[in-house]
Design a protein around this motif. Structure first.
Motif, PDB file in Angstrom:
ATOM      1  N   PRO A 125       0.809  -1.230   0.000  1.00 45.82           N
ATOM      2  CA  PRO A 125       0.000   0.000   0.000  1.00 45.82           C
ATOM      3  C   PRO A 125       0.835   1.270   0.000  1.00 45.82           C
ATOM      4  O   PRO A 125       0.406   2.295  -0.550  1.00 45.82           O
ATOM      5  CB  PRO A 125      -0.832  -0.126   1.283  1.00 45.82           C
ATOM      6  CG  PRO A 125      -0.110  -1.103   2.137  1.00 45.82           C
ATOM      7  CD  PRO A 125       0.572  -2.040   1.214  1.00 45.82           C
ATOM      8  N   ARG A 126       2.046   1.222   0.574  1.00 49.47           N
ATOM      9  CA  ARG A 126       2.868   2.427   0.629  1.00 49.47           C
ATOM     10  C   ARG A 126       3.345   2.857  -0.754  1.00 49.47           C
ATOM     11  O   ARG A 126       3.619   4.042  -0.984  1.00 49.47           O
ATOM     12  CB  ARG A 126       4.082   2.199   1.543  1.00 49.47           C
ATOM     13  CG  ARG A 126       3.750   2.131   3.017  1.00 49.47           C
ATOM     14  CD  ARG A 126       3.114   3.426   3.522  1.00 49.47           C
ATOM     15  NE  ARG A 126       3.970   4.574   3.304  1.00 49.47           N
ATOM     16  CZ  ARG A 126       4.939   4.954   4.114  1.00 49.47           C
ATOM     17  NH1 ARG A 126       5.165   4.270   5.226  1.00 49.47           N
ATOM     18  NH2 ARG A 126       5.658   6.027   3.843  1.00 49.47           N
ATOM     19  N   LEU A 127       3.454   1.919  -1.677  1.00 47.22           N
ATOM     20  CA  LEU A 127       3.916   2.270  -3.021  1.00 47.22           C
ATOM     21  C   LEU A 127       2.907   3.128  -3.776  1.00 47.22           C
ATOM     22  O   LEU A 127       3.260   3.783  -4.764  1.00 47.22           O
ATOM     23  CB  LEU A 127       4.223   0.998  -3.815  1.00 47.22           C
ATOM     24  CG  LEU A 127       5.487   0.251  -3.388  1.00 47.22           C
ATOM     25  CD1 LEU A 127       5.597  -1.085  -4.102  1.00 47.22           C
ATOM     26  CD2 LEU A 127       6.726   1.090  -3.660  1.00 47.22           C
ATOM     27  N   PHE A 128       1.659   3.125  -3.331  1.00 46.69           N
ATOM     28  CA  PHE A 128       0.636   3.943  -3.991  1.00 46.69           C
ATOM     29  C   PHE A 128       0.402   5.265  -3.257  1.00 46.69           C
ATOM     30  O   PHE A 128      -0.534   5.991  -3.569  1.00 46.69           O
ATOM     31  CB  PHE A 128      -0.670   3.155  -4.092  1.00 46.69           C
ATOM     32  CG  PHE A 128      -0.591   2.012  -5.069  1.00 46.69           C
ATOM     33  CD1 PHE A 128      -0.883   2.204  -6.409  1.00 46.69           C
ATOM     34  CD2 PHE A 128      -0.192   0.751  -4.652  1.00 46.69           C
ATOM     35  CE1 PHE A 128      -0.792   1.156  -7.314  1.00 46.69           C
ATOM     36  CE2 PHE A 128      -0.106  -0.304  -5.552  1.00 46.69           C
ATOM     37  CZ  PHE A 128      -0.402  -0.096  -6.883  1.00 46.69           C
ATOM     38  N   LEU A 129       1.254   5.545  -2.282  1.00 47.38           N
ATOM     39  CA  LEU A 129       1.190   6.802  -1.543  1.00 47.38           C
ATOM     40  C   LEU A 129       2.455   7.608  -1.826  1.00 47.38           C
ATOM     41  O   LEU A 129       3.454   7.066  -2.302  1.00 47.38           O
ATOM     42  CB  LEU A 129       1.074   6.518  -0.039  1.00 47.38           C
ATOM     43  CG  LEU A 129      -0.167   5.744   0.429  1.00 47.38           C
ATOM     44  CD1 LEU A 129      -0.041   5.404   1.910  1.00 47.38           C
ATOM     45  CD2 LEU A 129      -1.435   6.541   0.168  1.00 47.38           C
ATOM     46  N   ILE A 181      -7.485  -5.237  -4.480  1.00 44.63           N
ATOM     47  CA  ILE A 181      -7.425  -3.792  -4.230  1.00 44.63           C
ATOM     48  C   ILE A 181      -6.245  -3.184  -4.973  1.00 44.63           C
ATOM     49  O   ILE A 181      -6.353  -2.116  -5.598  1.00 44.63           O
ATOM     50  CB  ILE A 181      -7.314  -3.524  -2.715  1.00 44.63           C
ATOM     51  CG1 ILE A 181      -8.544  -4.079  -1.994  1.00 44.63           C
ATOM     52  CG2 ILE A 181      -7.145  -2.039  -2.435  1.00 44.63           C
ATOM     53  CD1 ILE A 181      -8.438  -4.061  -0.482  1.00 44.63           C
ATOM     54  N   THR A 182      -5.108  -3.874  -4.927  1.00 46.02           N
ATOM     55  CA  THR A 182      -3.926  -3.377  -5.630  1.00 46.02           C
ATOM     56  C   THR A 182      -4.153  -3.348  -7.131  1.00 46.02           C
ATOM     57  O   THR A 182      -3.731  -2.413  -7.823  1.00 46.02           O
ATOM     58  CB  THR A 182      -2.710  -4.261  -5.298  1.00 46.02           C
ATOM     59  OG1 THR A 182      -2.544  -4.315  -3.879  1.00 46.02           O
ATOM     60  CG2 THR A 182      -1.448  -3.710  -5.928  1.00 46.02           C
ATOM     61  N   ILE A 183      -4.824  -4.370  -7.652  1.00 45.67           N
ATOM     62  CA  ILE A 183      -5.116  -4.407  -9.086  1.00 45.67           C
ATOM     63  C   ILE A 183      -6.034  -3.252  -9.471  1.00 45.67           C
ATOM     64  O   ILE A 183      -5.867  -2.628 -10.528  1.00 45.67           O
ATOM     65  CB  ILE A 183      -5.725  -5.767  -9.466  1.00 45.67           C
ATOM     66  CG1 ILE A 183      -4.641  -6.851  -9.385  1.00 45.67           C
ATOM     67  CG2 ILE A 183      -6.336  -5.740 -10.865  1.00 45.67           C
ATOM     68  CD1 ILE A 183      -5.153  -8.259  -9.488  1.00 45.67           C
ATOM     69  N   SER A 184      -6.993  -2.940  -8.612  1.00 46.70           N
ATOM     70  CA  SER A 184      -7.868  -1.798  -8.908  1.00 46.70           C
ATOM     71  C   SER A 184      -7.073  -0.495  -8.913  1.00 46.70           C
ATOM     72  O   SER A 184      -7.353   0.414  -9.706  1.00 46.70           O
ATOM     73  CB  SER A 184      -9.015  -1.729  -7.895  1.00 46.70           C
ATOM     74  OG  SER A 184      -8.545  -1.352  -6.610  1.00 46.70           O
ATOM     75  N   GLN A 185      -6.049  -0.404  -8.051  1.00 40.49           N
ATOM     76  CA  GLN A 185      -5.199   0.793  -8.047  1.00 40.49           C
ATOM     77  C   GLN A 185      -4.339   0.856  -9.314  1.00 40.49           C
ATOM     78  O   GLN A 185      -4.141   1.933  -9.884  1.00 40.49           O
ATOM     79  CB  GLN A 185      -4.313   0.795  -6.799  1.00 40.49           C
ATOM     80  CG  GLN A 185      -5.088   1.006  -5.504  1.00 40.49           C
ATOM     81  CD  GLN A 185      -4.210   0.851  -4.279  1.00 40.49           C
ATOM     82  OE1 GLN A 185      -3.543  -0.170  -4.098  1.00 40.49           O
ATOM     83  NE2 GLN A 185      -4.198   1.865  -3.424  1.00 40.49           N
ATOM     84  N   LEU A 186      -3.843  -0.288  -9.753  1.00 42.09           N
ATOM     85  CA  LEU A 186      -3.086  -0.314 -11.008  1.00 42.09           C
ATOM     86  C   LEU A 186      -3.976   0.082 -12.183  1.00 42.09           C
ATOM     87  O   LEU A 186      -3.542   0.783 -13.103  1.00 42.09           O
ATOM     88  CB  LEU A 186      -2.505  -1.709 -11.243  1.00 42.09           C
ATOM     89  CG  LEU A 186      -1.344  -2.139 -10.345  1.00 42.09           C
ATOM     90  CD1 LEU A 186      -1.037  -3.623 -10.548  1.00 42.09           C
ATOM     91  CD2 LEU A 186      -0.096  -1.306 -10.631  1.00 42.09           C
ATOM     92  N   ALA A 187      -5.229  -0.366 -12.145  1.00 41.78           N
ATOM     93  CA  ALA A 187      -6.151  -0.057 -13.240  1.00 41.78           C
ATOM     94  C   ALA A 187      -6.504   1.422 -13.291  1.00 41.78           C
ATOM     95  O   ALA A 187      -6.995   1.907 -14.320  1.00 41.78           O
ATOM     96  CB  ALA A 187      -7.422  -0.892 -13.093  1.00 41.78           C
ATOM     97  N   GLU A 188      -6.265   2.141 -12.209  1.00 43.58           N
ATOM     98  CA  GLU A 188      -6.560   3.574 -12.175  1.00 43.58           C
ATOM     99  C   GLU A 188      -5.370   4.436 -12.587  1.00 43.58           C
ATOM    100  O   GLU A 188      -5.499   5.663 -12.686  1.00 43.58           O
ATOM    101  CB  GLU A 188      -7.015   3.966 -10.763  1.00 43.58           C
ATOM    102  CG  GLU A 188      -8.363   3.366 -10.379  1.00 43.58           C
ATOM    103  CD  GLU A 188      -8.700   3.587  -8.911  1.00 43.58           C
ATOM    104  OE1 GLU A 188      -7.858   4.186  -8.204  1.00 43.58           O
ATOM    105  OE2 GLU A 188      -9.779   3.163  -8.477  1.00 43.58           O
ATOM    106  N   LEU A 189      -4.214   3.815 -12.823  1.00 46.77           N
ATOM    107  CA  LEU A 189      -3.053   4.590 -13.264  1.00 46.77           C
ATOM    108  C   LEU A 189      -3.300   5.152 -14.662  1.00 46.77           C
ATOM    109  O   LEU A 189      -3.987   4.524 -15.475  1.00 46.77           O
ATOM    110  CB  LEU A 189      -1.802   3.713 -13.268  1.00 46.77           C
ATOM    111  CG  LEU A 189      -1.322   3.206 -11.907  1.00 46.77           C
ATOM    112  CD1 LEU A 189      -0.138   2.272 -12.072  1.00 46.77           C
ATOM    113  CD2 LEU A 189      -0.957   4.375 -10.989  1.00 46.77           C
ATOM    114  N   PRO A 190      -2.755   6.323 -14.977  1.00 42.01           N
ATOM    115  CA  PRO A 190      -3.029   6.944 -16.279  1.00 42.01           C
ATOM    116  C   PRO A 190      -2.732   6.040 -17.472  1.00 42.01           C
ATOM    117  O   PRO A 190      -3.505   5.994 -18.437  1.00 42.01           O
ATOM    118  CB  PRO A 190      -2.116   8.175 -16.271  1.00 42.01           C
ATOM    119  CG  PRO A 190      -1.948   8.507 -14.823  1.00 42.01           C
ATOM    120  CD  PRO A 190      -1.942   7.197 -14.105  1.00 42.01           C
ATOM    121  N   ALA A 191      -1.627   5.308 -17.427  1.00 45.21           N
ATOM    122  CA  ALA A 191      -1.237   4.487 -18.579  1.00 45.21           C
ATOM    123  C   ALA A 191      -2.144   3.286 -18.777  1.00 45.21           C
ATOM    124  O   ALA A 191      -2.145   2.681 -19.855  1.00 45.21           O
ATOM    125  CB  ALA A 191       0.210   4.017 -18.423  1.00 45.21           C
ATOM    126  N   ALA A 192      -2.934   2.921 -17.754  1.00 44.44           N
ATOM    127  CA  ALA A 192      -3.814   1.758 -17.897  1.00 44.44           C
ATOM    128  C   ALA A 192      -4.840   1.975 -19.003  1.00 44.44           C
ATOM    129  O   ALA A 192      -5.262   1.020 -19.664  1.00 44.44           O
ATOM    130  CB  ALA A 192      -4.514   1.468 -16.575  1.00 44.44           C
TER     131      ALA A 192
END
Length: 436
Positions: A219-223, A263-274
């Protein structure tokens, strides 16, 4: 005259040597075969010993990695490593090839290190193994640690953040202060590498391995400060991480990771490049996500559908997505149906209604043998089958329709792992490359 004419024994030995050389060169001879020959005759011992090579060693180690029960192959490897001809110099001539063998068991790694293998772990090796979901890291780290090899001899070339994660037993657990220091000034590429290694350590190793550090690090990598680096990841990096995350979700036995990964996959899916990922990649990942077991697959699939919704699909892609409504098992079909109804495309329709409105959808549904009971959506059933089955869709799907509110993707009440129909394996591997 005797010197000009070899004896019968000498002729037989020459023939045996020639046959042995052919067997070795053509990879017919494994280490266990060499061990049997060596033990069968005193006359053959010298001959076999003179033919031992690094190539035979590589095949022996690979055999221990491939065998379902590596007892005999492991015994042969230990015999091989005891032979005087197999020196540390010979072993280290092929050290990088040995380290590149996937699935080497811990016993084999420990035997090799004990026989003189000098392990040098590089960041490139570590990340490559992580993306292939091999338990490569845990095996070799345990082997060198058990042998008492100093850290600076095998991990000196690793970036600080990867070295800290690899050597958690030596450094102790990660504290907030340590994490803040490690994550300062990471480039997008190093941030992606770190996330891949953490995924691998927590999801592909033995149950419980490295789990506490992974819980803290993921989780810290997305902060901040790494959230900015994550946002700069190119589409290729996001695709690789999504593939790895879905693969780990399918094979991990760590209950905490089962909850973390969707949850992490949903965060990856929200990255601009996704948003730049090819449609074919998203269809493939959605297909694999739905076929996984466990309640997390609904959130996982919905995150991918969020990226797919509204895109133009080929006939093959459309048929692939519609086919998920049929399984391969009842729980998987229910997960697909619920995911298709949970997310809305920009114009407010459900994903199911959007799929049904695609050109060729009715023909694809007919080829698949879909019914309104599979679709569970009145608006979609009307598009796919006409008015005759629309009422059936309303009955099968309850209140699900294109005009209803979006359901909570995290609701997994009808997506339980306990379904007797959900017989698909949870240890599925994704192809490493896509066709999109």
């Amino acid at each position: 005259m005797a010197a000009l004419h070899p004896t019968l024994a000498e002729e037989q030995q020459a023939r045996a040597a020639a046959v042995l050389d052919i067997c070795i060169q053509r990879h017919y001879l494994a280490a266990k075969d060499a061990a049997r020959l060596w033990a069968s005759s005193r006359a053959l011992q010298q001959l076999v010993s003179s033919r031992l090579s690094s190539a035979l060693l590589l095949r022996s180690v690979a055999a221990t990695a491939q065998a379902a029960a590596a007892g005999e192959d492991m015994h042969a490897l230990r015999w091989l490593l005891r032979q005087p001809a197999v020196t540390p110099a010979m072993i280290n001539q092929c050290s990088q090839q040995l380290l590149a063998i996937p699935g080497v068991p811990l016993a084999a790694a420990e035997a090799l290190v004990g026989a003189g293998l000098q392990v040098q772990v590089t960041g490139q090796q570590l990340v490559a193994a992580a993306y292939k979901c091999f338990d490569w890291l845990g095996v070799w780290v345990q082997a060198v640690s058990a042998a008492g090899v100093p850290l600076e001899e095998w991990a000196a070339d690793l970036p600080a953040e990867l070295r800290q994660m690899c050597c958690w037993r030596l450094y102790g657990g990660l504290t907030r202060e340590v994490i803040d220091q490690l994550l300062q000034d990471l480039t997008p590429a190093r941030t992606a590498d770190l996330l891949a290694v953490v995924f691998n350590m927590a999801g592909c190793g033995p149950p419980g391995s490295h789990l506490s550090d992974a819980e803290v690090m993921i989780p810290r990598l997305f902060l901040p400060p790494t959230s900015d680096a994550m946002a700069q990841l190119p589409a290729a990096a996001v695709e690789a991480l999504l593939r790895l995350a879905v693969q780990v979700q399918g094979r991990t036995t760590n209950s905490i990771m089962v909850d973390y990964l969707p949850i992490t996959i949903s965060q990856l899916a929200e990255l601009p490049a996704a948003a730049q990922l090819p449609t074919a990649v998203l269809v493939e990942l959605t297909q694999w996500a739905v076929q996984l077991t466990g309640p997390g697959r609904l959130l996982l699939a919905t995150s991918l559908l969020q990226l797919l919704a509204g895109r133009e699909l080929t006939a093959e892609q459309l048929e692939t997505l519609l086919s998920l409504l049929q399984g391969p098992a009842a729980a998987a079909a229910a997960a697909a149906s619920k995911a298709y109804q949970s997310w809305r495309v920009p114009d407010g329709r459900s994903v199911m209604a959007w799929l049904a409105s695609q050109p060729g959808a009715a023909a694809a549904a007919a080829r698949l043998g879909l019914t309104a009971a599979d679709v569970r959506d009145r608006a979609a059933a009307a598009l796919l089958f006409g008015g005759q089955q629309e009422a059936a869709a309303g009955t099968a799907g309850g209140s699900a329709s294109s005009g209803s509110g979006s359901s909570d993707p995290s609701d997994s009440s009808d997506d339980s792992d306990s379904s007797s129909d959900d017989s698909e394996s949870s240890d599925r591997s994704l192809p490493e490359t896509s066709d999109g």
